[in-house]
Design an enzyme around this catalytic site. Sequence first.
Site, short mmCIF file in Angstrom:
data_model
loop_
_atom_site.label_atom_id
_atom_site.label_comp_id
_atom_site.label_asym_id
_atom_site.label_seq_id
_atom_site.Cartn_x
_atom_site.Cartn_y
_atom_site.Cartn_z
N PHE A 55 -5.38 20.97 -24.12
CA PHE A 55 -6.14 19.76 -24.44
C PHE A 55 -7.50 19.87 -23.73
CE2 PHE A 55 -7.50 15.38 -23.56
CZ PHE A 55 -7.70 15.00 -24.86
N TYR A 71 0.84 -1.21 0.00
CA TYR A 71 0.00 0.00 0.00
C TYR A 71 0.87 1.26 0.00
CZ TYR A 71 -3.98 2.99 1.05
OH TYR A 71 -4.96 3.95 0.99
N1 F0G Z 1 -3.04 16.14 -22.42
C1 F0G Z 1 -2.97 15.82 -23.71
C2 F0G Z 1 -2.09 16.61 -24.62
C3 F0G Z 1 -3.72 14.75 -24.21
O1 F0G Z 1 -3.64 14.44 -25.51
C4 F0G Z 1 -4.54 14.02 -23.32
C5 F0G Z 1 -5.35 12.91 -23.80
C6 F0G Z 1 -4.57 14.40 -21.97
C7 F0G Z 1 -3.81 15.46 -21.54
C8 F0G Z 1 -5.43 13.68 -20.96
O2 F0G Z 1 -4.87 12.46 -20.67
O3 F0G Z 1 -6.59 10.83 -21.49
O4 F0G Z 1 -4.72 10.12 -19.99
O5 F0G Z 1 -6.55 11.50 -19.10
N2 F0G Z 1 -5.58 12.68 -25.01
C9 F0G Z 1 -6.30 11.57 -25.57
C10 F0G Z 1 -6.42 11.76 -27.05
C11 F0G Z 1 -7.55 11.21 -24.89
O6 F0G Z 1 -7.17 10.97 -27.67
O7 F0G Z 1 -5.79 12.64 -27.64
P1 F0G Z 1 -5.75 11.16 -20.30
#
Ligand code: F0G
Length: 489
Positions: A154, A92
């Site tokens: 994103f 844990y």
């Molecule tokens: N930042 C970027 C640049 C991403 O492309 C993503 C996810 C995330 C953060 C979030 O990460 O999905 O692990 O929680 N991109 C995916 C895509 C979902 O299809 O481009 P996550």
Amino acid sequence: MSTHEKELGKTDKNTHRGRDISLHLPEPFRIRVIEPVKRTTRAYREEILLKAGLNTFLLDSEDVYLDCLTDSGTGAVTQDMQAAMLRGDEAYSGSRSFHRLKDTVYDIFGYMHTIPTHQGRGAEQLYVPTLIDKREKERGLKREKMAALSNFFFDTTQAHTQLNMCIAQNAPCEDAFNVDVYAPFKGNFDLGKLEHAIKTAGANNVPYIVSTITCNSAGGQPVSMANLKAVYEIAQSHEIPVIMDCARFAENAYFIQQREPGYEAWSIPEITKEMFKYADIFSMSAKKDAMVPIGGLLAFKDNTFSDVYQTCRTLCVVQEGFPTYGGLEGGAMERLAVGLVDGMRQEWLEYRIAQVDYLVDGLRELGIVCQQAGGHAAFVDAGRLLPHIPPEQFPGQALSCELYRCAGIRAPEIGSLLLGRDPKTAKQMLAPAEMLRLTLPRATYTRSHMDYIIQAFQAVKENASEIRGLTFTYEAPVLRHFTAQFEEV
Ligand code: F0G
């Protein structure tokens, strides 16, 4: 041979730019595990798609022949990653697996403190509220007046920022979305826009700046070392923390090696370490370049933000798990520690980028307009392919449906549907471009699959004028693209 392979073929023995190849680059791996997929008929797909409300997110994977929805957690893993899982220490707290992961993060990125999370957004839900709270408490400011800045957020990073009542504002470079212009680093920040945004909000009101590498929303386009450095210098002069959103860090490092003067003789690990000097904290979805099906990381360079680190650890306990396993089992931390290293192999990145390039070249030969080849996907300009469909009727989504009907290929819209409505006026916002993203999972599809996608586009193009725009039959208030349903106009 793709354009990128031809470039690589110009031998230059002293650097990583020219490689000794005269043929196309075949897969630098053997395929040892097989996942069967089903072929379906057009009539079947038409029926299934109608049932899914003309939204390919709502299809079952069983009904998809070639899945280009995302490169996130959908790729193959290496033998060493798979083997490492057996070493999992499931204690844990304070497990060996955590220490191995933390030490690997330190070796690769030079970051001292690591919190494992279940995926990228798991890391975002820790640092976003913490940094906004900190500004509010320490400087007596109102979060409603704050604006976080990025080359391009994103969607989940944007959503976390907005859920914390802070504005998420982008400062992409001029040509980021211009498919008619080639530029080596279209993921760059516009430094003038960034400084202007800081001045307008007031530096105190900028809780953080996010450098997204590669810039997913601009088409997997890289950010140059010079730009990362300049952004960091600007941020430091205003005491604003910089977060590296680094899901595709290895692809970004590869583009720097291939395109930025001065880095041609540097290895991918050397470039990676250098890039990460220009941030204070990183937030990683490990499901992309680190090649794991599930996993994420939040890491802190040193003790400058030790208060933020401590608060994130506490939040981690309630949201993810005890901070030495966060959102992951011990075996998954072991797999991730190996994936971080395996994802940086030179010949692997060379092959991966050449695959995207091959697809883009093939589509362009058909007269399909695409964003210049980036890291993880080919971005097709659906607005140009379907000029008779206005942005409010989502040409990218209409194209997504047609591609599925035609060939069983699933690919998401990246345009006005994804962007959504203005939170204040509820008016539909218009994206800088109406795109369809053909995302390539790692080591999953071969060149013959790329040829199949290109063939499918030939058929779609021939029928383009018949494709109809879409209107909502169901629209959720946020992140609507996942659950929306449509009918044809
Ligand atoms: N930042 C970027 C640049 C991403 O492309 C993503 C996810 C995330 C953060 C979030 O990460 O999905 O692990 O929680 N991109 C995916 C895509 C979902 O299809 O481009 P996550």
